[in-house]
Design a protein around this motif. Sequence first.
Motif, PDB file in Angstrom:
ATOM      1  N   UNK A  28     -20.219  24.932  15.662  1.00 39.43           N
ATOM      2  CA  UNK A  28     -21.576  25.031  15.129  1.00 39.43           C
ATOM      3  C   UNK A  28     -21.782  23.968  14.056  1.00 39.43           C
ATOM      4  N   UNK A  29     -22.985  23.439  14.020  1.00 43.28           N
ATOM      5  CA  UNK A  29     -23.349  22.431  13.024  1.00 43.28           C
ATOM      6  C   UNK A  29     -24.684  22.800  12.405  1.00 43.28           C
ATOM      7  N   UNK A  30     -24.931  22.268  11.217  1.00 43.43           N
ATOM      8  CA  UNK A  30     -26.200  22.512  10.541  1.00 43.43           C
ATOM      9  C   UNK A  30     -27.339  21.828  11.282  1.00 43.43           C
ATOM     10  N   UNK A  31     -28.422  22.548  11.418  1.00 40.56           N
ATOM     11  CA  UNK A  31     -29.613  22.035  12.086  1.00 40.56           C
ATOM     12  C   UNK A  31     -30.167  20.828  11.317  1.00 40.56           C
ATOM     13  N   UNK A  32     -30.120  20.896   9.994  1.00 41.55           N
ATOM     14  CA  UNK A  32     -30.680  19.831   9.150  1.00 41.55           C
ATOM     15  C   UNK A  32     -30.001  18.484   9.371  1.00 41.55           C
ATOM     16  N   UNK A  33     -28.784  18.497   9.908  1.00 43.10           N
ATOM     17  CA  UNK A  33     -28.037  17.253  10.120  1.00 43.10           C
ATOM     18  C   UNK A  33     -27.894  16.904  11.596  1.00 43.10           C
ATOM     19  N   UNK A  34     -28.693  17.503  12.425  1.00 42.12           N
ATOM     20  CA  UNK A  34     -28.616  17.265  13.863  1.00 42.12           C
ATOM     21  C   UNK A  34     -28.731  15.776  14.200  1.00 42.12           C
ATOM     22  N   UNK A  35     -29.555  15.049  13.439  1.00 46.04           N
ATOM     23  CA  UNK A  35     -29.744  13.624  13.702  1.00 46.04           C
ATOM     24  C   UNK A  35     -28.470  12.808  13.489  1.00 46.04           C
ATOM     25  N   UNK A  36     -27.505  13.347  12.772  1.00 38.85           N
ATOM     26  CA  UNK A  36     -26.241  12.647  12.502  1.00 38.85           C
ATOM     27  C   UNK A  36     -25.188  12.933  13.571  1.00 38.85           C
ATOM     28  N   UNK A  37     -25.522  13.779  14.530  1.00 38.78           N
ATOM     29  CA  UNK A  37     -24.678  14.067  15.695  1.00 38.78           C
ATOM     30  C   UNK A  37     -23.291  14.624  15.350  1.00 38.78           C
ATOM     31  N   UNK A  38     -23.200  15.583  14.418  1.00 36.76           N
ATOM     32  CA  UNK A  38     -21.880  16.112  14.063  1.00 36.76           C
ATOM     33  C   UNK A  38     -21.199  16.870  15.197  1.00 36.76           C
ATOM     34  N   UNK A  39     -21.954  17.530  16.058  1.00 34.76           N
ATOM     35  CA  UNK A  39     -21.329  18.312  17.129  1.00 34.76           C
ATOM     36  C   UNK A  39     -20.618  17.389  18.110  1.00 34.76           C
ATOM     37  N   UNK A  40     -21.231  16.270  18.446  1.00 37.49           N
ATOM     38  CA  UNK A  40     -20.586  15.300  19.335  1.00 37.49           C
ATOM     39  C   UNK A  40     -19.295  14.791  18.704  1.00 37.49           C
ATOM     40  N   UNK A  41     -19.368  14.485  17.400  1.00 38.84           N
ATOM     41  CA  UNK A  41     -18.181  13.980  16.694  1.00 38.84           C
ATOM     42  C   UNK A  41     -17.092  15.043  16.624  1.00 38.84           C
TER      43      UNK A  41
END
Length: 180
Positions: A123-136
Amino acid sequence: YYMEFDNMAGLHVKDFKHWWEKQIDTKNRTVIRKAEKAGVVVKLDDYTDEFVKGIVSIYNESPMRQGKPFWHYGKDFDTVKRANERQIERSDFIGAYFNDELIGFIKLVYGDGARVVRTDQIISKIAYRDKKPTNALVAKAVEICASKNVPYFLYAYWPKGSLADFKRHMGFQEMRIPRY
């Protein structure tokens, strides 16, 4: 014994280079690089109180996720800590950080003599979705599987819709696993 099949999202891990070059496409390699360029740092992490505070922050970001009430929303520190301690002796935690803030995590649980790892949570924060943390985070999990010679990485059930698309683009395939 009675047996039925579960449809799981699975990835056969040969090595990281193979996954990077053969199992994901150029677009996803670009997305993962974008996360790094945006300042997202992904690393294997210890399960500390500080890490748990970060999980609580992620859980309490929004009462809704994907149009549904989020069942982790509103949980306190002690509840979150106890829940994520399950199977800790055979788990790894990977954190995605931006400016030293935990913005996403994966809990990996090893099974079958360390031949299989599954996500207990990603799970990742919605506010940082543009930074693509889930892919990373997925990329780091594949890297860890490869370094530990874990040949199979399971990412929960095979869904429909955009989550299935995400899993497919990250190299996962639908696998039918017998359950007795």
